[in-house]
Design an enzyme around this catalytic site. Structure first.
Site, PDB file in Angstrom:
ATOM      1  N   LYS A  67       0.835  -1.205   0.000  1.00 19.71           N
ATOM      2  CA  LYS A  67       0.000   0.000   0.000  1.00 19.71           C
ATOM      3  C   LYS A  67       0.870   1.255   0.000  1.00 19.71           C
ATOM      4  O   LYS A  67       1.966   1.256   0.584  1.00 19.71           O
ATOM      5  CB  LYS A  67      -0.904  -0.053   1.240  1.00 19.71           C
ATOM      6  CG  LYS A  67      -1.996   0.994   1.290  1.00 19.71           C
ATOM      7  CD  LYS A  67      -2.930   0.742   2.472  1.00 19.71           C
ATOM      8  CE  LYS A  67      -3.985   1.811   2.617  1.00 19.71           C
ATOM      9  NZ  LYS A  67      -4.936   1.548   3.721  1.00 19.71           N
ATOM     10  N   SER A 142      -9.770   1.756   2.716  1.00 25.06           N
ATOM     11  CA  SER A 142      -8.890   2.536   1.880  1.00 25.06           C
ATOM     12  C   SER A 142      -7.846   1.696   1.126  1.00 25.06           C
ATOM     13  O   SER A 142      -7.231   2.216   0.191  1.00 25.06           O
ATOM     14  CB  SER A 142      -8.141   3.563   2.736  1.00 25.06           C
ATOM     15  OG  SER A 142      -7.300   2.913   3.678  1.00 25.06           O
ATOM     16  N   SER A 166     -10.026  -0.730   6.879  1.00 20.34           N
ATOM     17  CA  SER A 166      -9.422  -0.498   5.558  1.00 20.34           C
ATOM     18  C   SER A 166      -8.724  -1.697   4.948  1.00 20.34           C
ATOM     19  O   SER A 166      -8.325  -1.647   3.787  1.00 20.34           O
ATOM     20  CB  SER A 166      -8.437   0.673   5.629  1.00 20.34           C
ATOM     21  OG  SER A 166      -9.142   1.884   5.635  1.00 20.34           O
TER      22      SER A 166
END
Lengths: 478, 108
Positions: A67, A142, A166
């Site tokens: 990420k 996210s 997330s």
């Protein structure tokens, strides 16, 4: 089946036997990543494979994606925010070091909602990510790109970060397994902070056994993160196939009827019946404080976020706006650099922290958080895991919730609980709805008992294998 | 019946000051409405009956206050928008006599 669609265990066997080479595997994953990128948009940056034959760890030669808020040495670290445009990390996150030492190979950095603030993957400066199952749906957020890349079979696993869901919510929307470990199990060193008492890094995979394997590499004490726990990490694969006989599963049915759409609720009941048929015991529970978890989370997480994001001042990292003096530079840098949702959350955090409101909001929320911890611990004294749908609905339409923050936040209504209390939780795909979108069951386990949690999750997975045939000829490769 | 506006203009200005964020007129309109909606939602916290917190065993998560090796300053400064020598370079924080030096002022 592409190589990236296989499990880590299958790939390891092929790599060990010599029938597959690490370069061949990485190149296959990279080819698929490049081909999918124009329409799926999972990545912000792909890297060239640099084989390191000298490492022979448990993940040797296994490709992964990470990420955009986790530091890798000299790599872009912009959290999909204009305020960090051009910033490259001068150090390596502990989770990346652990994966590198285990032999895993990072192939790219994935898109995310700016500073991990979002539930749809629609707030990234480098572009949007779509849901691999349907082009018109969001991948969740996210950790949107990480879940889309794994769900699409581009890489066998990816890292995500989970502050309010997330990892788990995008994993649910994309048909993946997503594990948020117990708070303190995995180092946050090198993770750009959103809300420090909530943030955890964890794996997104396509199967529970793979999640266990990656977790066992990530977890452990780190002197660089004072919140990491020193308790031994038991081998999570040991006993993972034991099945659900005798497993007590707690279900807060009354709460779920209030917040969950009928179809995911019916799907959860179907899975619970399957578990019961296999010898599990379903325990009805009341969790009266949990209905307020989302409001509690919104108060405390935004207070922490407004404090954490104060560091972006145009002095030490990223971009700096022009101005006449230090204060105008500060204001312009932040005003031009942060996106709308980040500004909203910083303003909300400032609101609950400011004199006159602190007692009414923040102090009460902190007391409520203690109550929630106690309520969850007591519930997990009566059962080994709690079960709830991961999200109140399946993946929603792109653009549908962008203008309504409350509707967006409600997508996390069932995931924030584990972040507030620190318990481990996992999302497991259980089937598809009549629109071809994945359903997901969330299990919450006892503190530090990831092994028990993964065992229960594996039992669910074996009863509800997800039909992935719709992804054999996917829309994003046409 | 008149309802109190939870986010009036004065409060929004104060929040921008606290957050060091200046909203454009268009942003103010949009964000004020969103703030209102969220703040009204958060008010449920006020109505929850919260049991007295149980006694918690204190658990410190602070590490010892020890000097440890850190990144070389040139590595950190390389990522800064501006620097000079071993300092981050910024504009003056306080007005200087005769106005700001065109070369800027140094601060740590």
């Amino acid at each position: 089946m592409s190589l990236g669609e296989r499990s880590i265990e299958e790939l390891r066997r092929e790599l060990d036997s010599g029938s597959l080479g690490p370069r061949e595997l990485a190149e296959d994953c990279l080819r698929r990543a490049h081909e999918s990128q124009p329409r799926l948009g999972a990545f912000q940056e792909l890297v060239e494979f640099a084989p390191d034959a000298g490492i022979a760890g448990p993940l040797h030669g296994i490709p992964f994606a990470t990420k955009a808020n986790i530091a890798a040495l000299d790599a872009r670290l912009d959290c999909e925010s204009a305020i960090l445009a051009g910033y490259r990390a001068p150090y390596e996150a502990t989770v990346h070091r652990r994966l590198r030492e285990a032999g895993a190979v990072c192939l790219g950095r994935t898109r995310m909602d700016e500073f991990a603030m979002g539930s749809s993957g629609e707030r990234a400066t480098s572009g949007e990510t779509a849901n691999p199952w349907r082009e018109d749906r969001v991948p969740g957020g996210s950790s949107s790109g990480s879940a889309a890349a794994v769900g699409a079979g581009i890489v066998p696993f990816a890292l995500g970060s989970d502050t309010g869901g997330s990892i788990r919510q995008p994993a649910a929307f994309c048909g993946c397994v997503g594990l948020k470990p117990t708070y303190g199990r995995v180092s946050r060193y090198g993770l750009v902070a959103f809300a420090s008492s909530f943030d955890q890094v964890g794996p997104i995979t396509r199967g529970v056994r793979d999640a266990a394997l990656v977790f066992s590499v990530l977890a452990g004490l780190d002197p660089r993160d004072a919140s990491t726990r020193g308790e031994a990490v038991e081998d999570p694969l040991e006993g993972i196939e034991e099945g659900p006989r005798g497993l007590r599963v707690g279900v807060p049915t009354k709460l779920l009827r209030e917040v969950v759409d009928p179809r995911p609720l019916a799907e959860m009941q179907r899975v619970l019946t399957l578990l019961e048929d296999q010898g599990a015991e379903i325990v009805e529970l009341e969790l009266p404080l949990s209905r307020h978890a989302l409001a509690c989370y919104a108060v405390i997480a935004n207070a922490e976020a407004s404090s954490n994001l104060a560091r972006f001042d145009g002095v030490r990292f990223g971009r700096r706006a022009e101005g006449e003096d230090l204060e105008s530079v500060l204001h312009r840098t932040r005003s031009e650099g942060f996106g709308e949702e980040v500004k909203l959350r910083i303003l909300l955090g400032s609101f609950v922290l400011c004199a006159g409101y602190r007692g009414r909001y923040l102090q009460r929320a902190q007391r409520l958080r203690e109550g929630l911890r106690q309520e969850t611990r007591e519930a997990l004294g009566r059962c080994e895991v709690l079960a709830w749908p991961t999200a109140p609905h399946t993946a929603f339409r792109r653009g549908e919730r962008l203008q309504d923050p409350l509707e967006m936040y409600r997508s996390d209504a069932l995931t924030v609980q584990a972040n507030l209390t620190g318990h481990p939780a996992i999302a497991i795909p259980t089937g598809l709805d009549d629109e071809g979108l994945p359903f997901s069951l969330q299990l919450t386990g006892r503190e530090l008992d990831e092994r028990g949690l993964l065992r229960a999750a594996r039992a669910v997975e074996k009863l509800c294998a997800l039909d992935r045939s719709a992804l054999r000829d996917p829309w994003w490769m046409r | 019946m008149k309802h109190e506006d939870p986010i009036d203009e004065a409060l929004l200005r104060e929040l921008q000051e606290l957050a060091a964020i200046s909203l454009s007129e268009e942003e103010s309109l949009a964000l004020r409405e969103k703030l209102r909606r969220v703040v009204v939602f958060l008010a449920e916290i006020d109505a929850v009956e919260i049991p007295d917190p149980p006694p918690e065993e204190p658990r410190t998560v602070l590490r010892g206050d020890l000097c440890r090796p850190s990144l070389p300053s040139e590595t950190v400064l390389r990522a800064a928008p501006d620097h000079e020598g071993s300092f981050f370079r910024v504009l003056p924080a306080l007005p200087t006599q005769g106005g700001a030096d065109s070369e800027g002022e140094r601060g740590e």
